[in-house]
Design an enzyme around this catalytic site. Structure first.
Site, PDB file in Angstrom:
ATOM      1  N   ASP A  52      -0.101   7.879 -13.826  1.00 35.08           N
ATOM      2  CA  ASP A  52       1.342   7.634 -13.904  1.00 35.08           C
ATOM      3  C   ASP A  52       1.605   6.276 -14.559  1.00 35.08           C
ATOM      4  O   ASP A  52       2.752   5.890 -14.781  1.00 35.08           O
ATOM      5  CB  ASP A  52       2.029   7.770 -12.538  1.00 35.08           C
ATOM      6  CG  ASP A  52       1.436   6.870 -11.480  1.00 35.08           C
ATOM      7  OD1 ASP A  52       0.503   6.097 -11.787  1.00 35.08           O
ATOM      8  OD2 ASP A  52       1.922   6.928 -10.324  1.00 35.08           O
ATOM      9  N   SER A  53       0.520   5.572 -14.942  1.00 32.50           N
ATOM     10  CA  SER A  53       0.653   4.396 -15.804  1.00 32.50           C
ATOM     11  C   SER A  53       1.241   4.788 -17.159  1.00 32.50           C
ATOM     12  O   SER A  53       1.646   3.932 -17.941  1.00 32.50           O
ATOM     13  CB  SER A  53      -0.697   3.691 -15.995  1.00 32.50           C
ATOM     14  OG  SER A  53      -1.695   4.624 -16.361  1.00 32.50           O
ATOM     15  N   ASP A  91      -2.118  12.263 -11.980  1.00 26.85           N
ATOM     16  CA  ASP A  91      -1.400  11.619 -10.882  1.00 26.85           C
ATOM     17  C   ASP A  91      -0.184  12.449 -10.495  1.00 26.85           C
ATOM     18  O   ASP A  91       0.606  12.840 -11.370  1.00 26.85           O
ATOM     19  CB  ASP A  91      -0.884  10.232 -11.326  1.00 26.85           C
ATOM     20  CG  ASP A  91      -1.819   9.109 -10.964  1.00 26.85           C
ATOM     21  OD1 ASP A  91      -2.526   9.219  -9.932  1.00 26.85           O
ATOM     22  OD2 ASP A  91      -1.845   8.100 -11.692  1.00 26.85           O
ATOM     23  N   GLU A 123      -1.621   8.532  -4.035  1.00 25.65           N
ATOM     24  CA  GLU A 123      -1.787   7.172  -3.495  1.00 25.65           C
ATOM     25  C   GLU A 123      -1.505   7.179  -1.994  1.00 25.65           C
ATOM     26  O   GLU A 123      -0.472   7.697  -1.559  1.00 25.65           O
ATOM     27  CB  GLU A 123      -0.823   6.214  -4.199  1.00 25.65           C
ATOM     28  CG  GLU A 123      -1.133   6.054  -5.678  1.00 25.65           C
ATOM     29  CD  GLU A 123      -0.217   5.044  -6.377  1.00 25.65           C
ATOM     30  OE1 GLU A 123       0.603   4.386  -5.700  1.00 25.65           O
ATOM     31  OE2 GLU A 123      -0.321   4.923  -7.609  1.00 25.65           O
ATOM     32  N   GLU A 190      -8.256   0.101  -6.053  1.00 25.77           N
ATOM     33  CA  GLU A 190      -7.675  -0.772  -7.074  1.00 25.77           C
ATOM     34  C   GLU A 190      -7.468  -2.179  -6.522  1.00 25.77           C
ATOM     35  O   GLU A 190      -6.851  -2.375  -5.469  1.00 25.77           O
ATOM     36  CB  GLU A 190      -6.326  -0.182  -7.553  1.00 25.77           C
ATOM     37  CG  GLU A 190      -5.673  -1.037  -8.633  1.00 25.77           C
ATOM     38  CD  GLU A 190      -4.548  -0.335  -9.394  1.00 25.77           C
ATOM     39  OE1 GLU A 190      -4.330   0.868  -9.182  1.00 25.77           O
ATOM     40  OE2 GLU A 190      -3.887  -1.025 -10.199  1.00 25.77           O
TER      41      GLU A 190
HETATM   42  O1  KIV Z   1      -2.008   5.414 -13.231  1.00 21.26           O
HETATM   43  C1  KIV Z   1      -3.119   4.891 -13.469  1.00 21.26           C
HETATM   44  O2  KIV Z   1      -3.456   4.552 -14.605  1.00 21.26           O
HETATM   45  C2  KIV Z   1      -4.019   4.688 -12.343  1.00 21.26           C
HETATM   46  C3  KIV Z   1      -5.265   3.898 -12.605  1.00 21.26           C
HETATM   47  C4  KIV Z   1      -4.948   2.468 -12.713  1.00 21.26           C
HETATM   48  C5  KIV Z   1      -6.298   4.162 -11.589  1.00 21.26           C
HETATM   49  O3  KIV Z   1      -3.747   5.103 -11.267  1.00 21.26           O
END
Ligand code: KIV
Length: 272
Positions: A52-53, A91, A123, A190
């Site tokens: 979700d980044s 995610d 998460e 993380e």
């Molecule tokens: O969303 C993401 O990129 C992540 C990584 C930082 C593990 O959850």
């Protein structure tokens, strides 16, 4: 025999577990689109995370909170089409699983059905235990995510290292145990102290993947734009940049602009 690009046709949760068992590190990166995912897969990456980044690096948001389930499915379906070997995890975005376990299951099933992904990531620990179990009971592999969990950024207040204090460290170890007992196939840690990540990786039987969690874990993940030097402003201590694509692209585009302006491009050979 070691597990490598040449010996594995398609990476599975079973193979990731075997990699941990024999001490072979797992290499994971984020990906959000077809073209880049093709390159990463061909290079031999074990796991691709449609993180979700994407909210930050693809959509330009400050946090991961605004991205929607539909947008995650859009990114994931491009990645899945590109991949021949890597295991693809998506995610579940903020607001699509925290309500209750039925919502969590519905979101996971949408991701699996509509994108063709191989598993999902969520998460949290004990507080989402019921949702994790419900998703797993539908046969969907689940990866956990503990430590700095960006979907809770407004609860933490900052992106600093988590679990430095004993109470938070103990809760993290308990949460990792909960996720393992539920049946998660792996857990991301993380931005936590290296010594704590080591304890978790030794105590927990499933693969532990670190980002800012030091070297004593079973694998590493980085955000692709960060490790390729596309993002320039984000420079945490844990990040190693393997290329400077920002300057490569800037040089290429500057040359292109110049060639167009001076009528250097296209030439005779590039014309019909
Ligand atoms: O969303 C993401 O990129 C992540 C990584 C930082 C593990 O959850």
């Amino acid at each position: 025999m070691s597990v490598s690009k040449s010996t594995i046709k398609k990476v599975t949760t079973h193979q990731l577990q075997e990699m941990k068992n024999r001490g072979e590190k797992i290499a994971m990166l984020t990906a959000y689109d077809y073209s880049m995912a093709r390159i990463l897969d061909a290079a031999g990456i074990d796991v691709l995370l449609v993180g979700d980044s994407a909210s930050n690096v693809m959509a330009g948001n400050e946090t991961t909170l605004p991205i929607t389930l539909d947008q995650m499915i859009y990114h994931a379906s491009g990645v899945v089409k590109a991949v021949g070997r890597a295991f693809v995890i998506v995610d579940i975005p903020f607001g699509s699983y925290q309500g209750n376990s039925s919502e969590a299951l519905r979101s996971a099933i949408r991701i699996m059905k509509e994108s063709g992904a191989h598993g999902v990531k969520v998460e949290g620990g004990k507080e989402i235990q019921e949702s994790v179990s419900r998703i797993l009971s539908a046969g969907v592999p689940v990866m956990g995510h503990l430590g700095l969990t960006p979907q809770s950024i407004f609860k933490f207040g900052t992106y600093t290292v988590r679990a430095k204090e004993d109470a938070e460290a103990s809760k993290l170890v308990e949460d990792a145990k909960v996720l393992e007992d539920c049946g998660c196939f792996a857990i991301v840690l993380e931005k936590i102290p290296s010594h704590l990540a080591k304890i978790v990786a030794e105590k927990i039987s499933v693969p532990i993947i670190g980002i800012g969690a030091g070297p004593h874990v079973d694998g590493q993940v980085l955000v692709m734009q960060d490790m390729l030097g596309i993002t320039q402003e984000f420079k945490p201590r844990f990040l190693r940049t393997y290329a400077n694509l920002n300057s490569v692209v800037t040089d290429a585009v500057t040359n292109y602009i110049s060639d167009v302006k001076t009528s250097e491009f296209p030439n005779e050979k590039e014309s019909y």
